[in-house]
Design a protein around this motif. Sequence first.
Motif, PDB file in Angstrom:
ATOM      1  N   LYS A  63       0.815  -1.214   0.000  1.00  0.00           N
ATOM      2  CA  LYS A  63       0.000   0.000   0.000  1.00  0.00           C
ATOM      3  C   LYS A  63       0.851   1.266   0.000  1.00  0.00           C
ATOM      4  CE  LYS A  63      -4.163  -1.999   1.945  1.00  0.00           C
ATOM      5  NZ  LYS A  63      -5.316  -1.815   2.850  1.00  0.00           N
ATOM      6  N   LEU A  64       2.153   1.076   0.140  1.00  0.00           N
ATOM      7  CA  LEU A  64       3.080   2.213   0.090  1.00  0.00           C
ATOM      8  C   LEU A  64       3.864   2.232  -1.218  1.00  0.00           C
ATOM      9  CD1 LEU A  64       4.525   1.937   3.726  1.00  0.00           C
ATOM     10  CD2 LEU A  64       2.710   3.464   2.934  1.00  0.00           C
ATOM     11  N   THR A  65       3.457   1.385  -2.149  1.00  0.00           N
ATOM     12  CA  THR A  65       4.179   1.261  -3.414  1.00  0.00           C
ATOM     13  C   THR A  65       3.206   1.402  -4.589  1.00  0.00           C
ATOM     14  OG1 THR A  65       5.648  -0.310  -2.302  1.00  0.00           O
ATOM     15  CG2 THR A  65       5.807  -0.164  -4.698  1.00  0.00           C
ATOM     16  N   PRO A  67       3.975   5.313  -3.010  1.00  0.00           N
ATOM     17  CA  PRO A  67       3.390   5.967  -1.838  1.00  0.00           C
ATOM     18  C   PRO A  67       2.517   7.156  -2.218  1.00  0.00           C
ATOM     19  CG  PRO A  67       5.670   6.636  -2.102  1.00  0.00           C
ATOM     20  CD  PRO A  67       5.416   5.613  -3.165  1.00  0.00           C
ATOM     21  N   ASP A  68       1.502   7.375  -1.406  1.00  0.00           N
ATOM     22  CA  ASP A  68       0.667   8.570  -1.536  1.00  0.00           C
ATOM     23  C   ASP A  68       1.148   9.555  -0.473  1.00  0.00           C
ATOM     24  OD1 ASP A  68      -1.294  10.548  -1.457  1.00  0.00           O
ATOM     25  OD2 ASP A  68      -2.902   9.148  -1.970  1.00  0.00           O
ATOM     26  N   GLY A  69       2.086  10.409  -0.852  1.00  0.00           N
ATOM     27  CA  GLY A  69       2.720  11.309   0.098  1.00  0.00           C
ATOM     28  C   GLY A  69       1.751  12.259   0.761  1.00  0.00           C
ATOM     29  N   GLU A  70       0.814  12.785   0.000  1.00  0.00           N
ATOM     30  CA  GLU A  70      -0.140  13.742   0.574  1.00  0.00           C
ATOM     31  C   GLU A  70      -1.024  13.059   1.605  1.00  0.00           C
ATOM     32  OE1 GLU A  70      -3.597  16.916  -0.851  1.00  0.00           O
ATOM     33  OE2 GLU A  70      -2.453  15.774  -2.336  1.00  0.00           O
ATOM     34  N   GLU A  71      -1.469  11.859   1.288  1.00  0.00           N
ATOM     35  CA  GLU A  71      -2.319  11.122   2.223  1.00  0.00           C
ATOM     36  C   GLU A  71      -1.574  10.814   3.522  1.00  0.00           C
ATOM     37  OE1 GLU A  71      -3.556   6.639   2.185  1.00  0.00           O
ATOM     38  OE2 GLU A  71      -4.891   7.721   0.812  1.00  0.00           O
ATOM     39  N   CYS A 108      -7.241   7.464   5.448  1.00  0.00           N
ATOM     40  CA  CYS A 108      -5.862   7.075   5.111  1.00  0.00           C
ATOM     41  C   CYS A 108      -5.798   5.589   4.778  1.00  0.00           C
ATOM     42  CB  CYS A 108      -4.913   7.408   6.258  1.00  0.00           C
ATOM     43  SG  CYS A 108      -3.165   7.180   5.808  1.00  0.00           S
ATOM     44  N   SER A 110      -3.717   4.113   3.090  1.00  0.00           N
ATOM     45  CA  SER A 110      -2.328   3.635   3.065  1.00  0.00           C
ATOM     46  C   SER A 110      -1.952   2.894   4.343  1.00  0.00           C
ATOM     47  CB  SER A 110      -1.364   4.808   2.872  1.00  0.00           C
ATOM     48  OG  SER A 110      -1.554   5.426   1.629  1.00  0.00           O
ATOM     49  N   THR A 228       8.809  17.101  -1.491  1.00  0.00           N
ATOM     50  CA  THR A 228       8.701  15.663  -1.752  1.00  0.00           C
ATOM     51  C   THR A 228      10.064  15.125  -2.154  1.00  0.00           C
ATOM     52  OG1 THR A 228       6.391  15.810  -2.455  1.00  0.00           O
ATOM     53  CG2 THR A 228       7.641  13.881  -3.184  1.00  0.00           C
TER      54      THR A 228
END
Length: 569
Positions: A63-65, A67-71, A108, A110, A228
Motif C-alpha cells: 500500500k506504500l508502493t 506511496p501517496d505522500g499527501e495522504e 488514510c 495507506s 517531496t
Amino acid sequence: MRKFRPSDLQPICLPQAGNEAAWLGGAEDSNDFLRANALADEIVIFAVGPAVLIVGVLALTEKLTPPDGEELQNAIVYTDESWKIQRSYGGGEGHRVYLEPPFESPSCPSLSGGEPLVHRRSLNGVQKGPPPIEMSQKLIHCLDLYYLPERKAYCRLDARGDIEDVIRIVALDLPDTWEGREVVTILRKDLDVYMALAGMSLVLKFDFTRVKHESFNGWDDSRRYDQTETDLFYHGGGNGTASYANGAMIVRPDITPQELVQEFKDDLEPGKKEYATFKIYDRKNKKNVETSCSPAHIVSYFERSDLPWQISPAFFRPEVLVKYKGDPEKYTLEDRSIMCRGAWYLKGYDINEEGQVHVYMVDLARLPIEEQRYWQLFNEWPKSDISARAHQTDILGEWNTGYDPLNALKHKISKLDKGNYAWWSPRGDEVAGAVRYPATDSPKEWADEILALDQLLVEGFLERPLRKLAEATGRSLEDGWRAMKLIQEIMIANGRSAAEAKAVMTPMLELHGLRSEIRGHAAIQRKKAAVKNARTEHGNFRAQFADITSGCDKALEEVLKVLGVTLQD
C-alpha cells in the motif's frame, strides 16, 4: 555499532546557546535527523520532546508502493491506536459488535492493515503522571524479547550469552519541566527482519514545531512550502521567529524473505561453521596430535577411519575456569558441566591428577567459535591421562560411586534445608552453587572457596536456638560462646567427653578460623603462613580443600546425630 544517544536529539529539541533566532526559524533542518536515523543501526521509532514528535507505525508495503505522500502527511496517528471491540448500529446493517483493527479510518487507506508499534495509554483518574510506554506484543513475541526494568529495555541473549538491548526506552534529560520526554529505539536489523516477513514498512509521522510561546501570534504571515523526496514527504512554514515541518517518512526493510531463507540455509551448512584447532591426545592412535575439532577431522567410535575419535581429550591449564567462576550470574559451573545461560552448554569436563582441565573434542566442537578460541588460549599437551572418574563414567560406561566430599556435604545440606529446624538457616541453591573446588594455584581463588564453604556450612547454624537447646540440657554457658562452641556443649550433655566433642568439631572450627586468616583482616604474615601450610601439607589448594571438606562432611554427620536429625534420601 553506534547506539542512539539522547544528545543526538537535543539540537532539534532546544536551541543551543547563542543561536536561538536561527534555531526558531529552522524547523526544516530537523529532517536531517530523520535522514540519518533511517540509515542508523539503532533507529528511533518514537520520540517526544520540546519541538519534536515522532511516531512510527507499520504499514503494508504494497500500500506504500507507490506511496501517496499527501495522504500520509495528512494521516493522524495516535499512540493509543490499537485493536478494540467496536459496537455500532445503523446504515442498514443493524446492531453489530466486532473486533476492529487499528488504522481503519477511511481518510488514510495507506495505513489500513498496518500495526502500531508504541502504545501510550493510562487508566483515567487512577494513573498519575505521563502514560507508560507499551510495545506491540506481536513484535515483542516474534523477536523473542523480554522486558528488563533495570535496563528499561526489551532484551534477549546473544550467541555469547550476553544480554542484548534490542528495544530501548531512553529518557531525554532536558532542561524543561515537562514529564514523559522519552525515546523508543529498536535495532534496525531486527526491525528489518520483522518488516520483511510481515510484508510491511515503517512509516514515521513527525512534527517539528519551534516557537516561543510567550510571543507567538500564529502562522498567518508564514512562508509555506511543500517538499517531496524519495519516501520523504513534508510541508511546513515559518515567519522568521517560528517555524514548523510536518510530514511522513517511509523506511523500507533492507532485507528480503528470500535472503532470510538463504541465511537459514547457510547456517545449516557444516562447511560454513568455524572450528578451532587443539592439542589433543589421540586415544585411537595413542599419540599426541594437533587437529581441528571440526566434524571433518574427528570421527565416532564406530566409523572406520584413521582420524582421532570424537572422545579424544584436549587438555587445558586450570585458569581456563576462572572466567566462569568469576561470573555466576552468566555462567552455571557444575561439577562436570558449564552452561552459559541459554547460549551454549559444555558437558563432560573434568580435572586430572596434574590439575589439568580436560574436555572431549566433540564437546568443544559444540561451542561457539569465540568460546573455542578462548579455550584454545589455555590449551597444552597432556601431563597425565584423564581423571579416574571420567575414565570410569565416560570410557567404561560405569556409574561413579566414589566418595566426593563436597558433593556429599552439599547433599546433606540440601536435605537439611528441606527440614524445619529452628537452629538451621536454609542455605539454598545459590549459596550451595557458589562452592566449588579450587582449580588453580591462586591463593585468592582458594580464599574465595574457603569463604564460600564457611558460608554454606558454619553460617547455617543459628546461635540463639542452639543456645536454648544447650541451656535446656543444664550446661553452664558463657555469654560470648558462638554456635560451634554451643554444639560442643550439647554433645557433652549427650554423653560425649569434652575431648571427643572438640575433635568432632575441629574441622568446622579450622574452616572458620582459616576463613578469618585468609579472607578477614588478619596480618599479612598470617595469610602467607596459611597459604604456605596448605601447599606444604597437601601439595595444592585443591587437595587441601578436599581434605577440609571431607572433615566437615563427617563432622556434620556427627552433629546431626547429636541434634536428633535423620536425613531421608
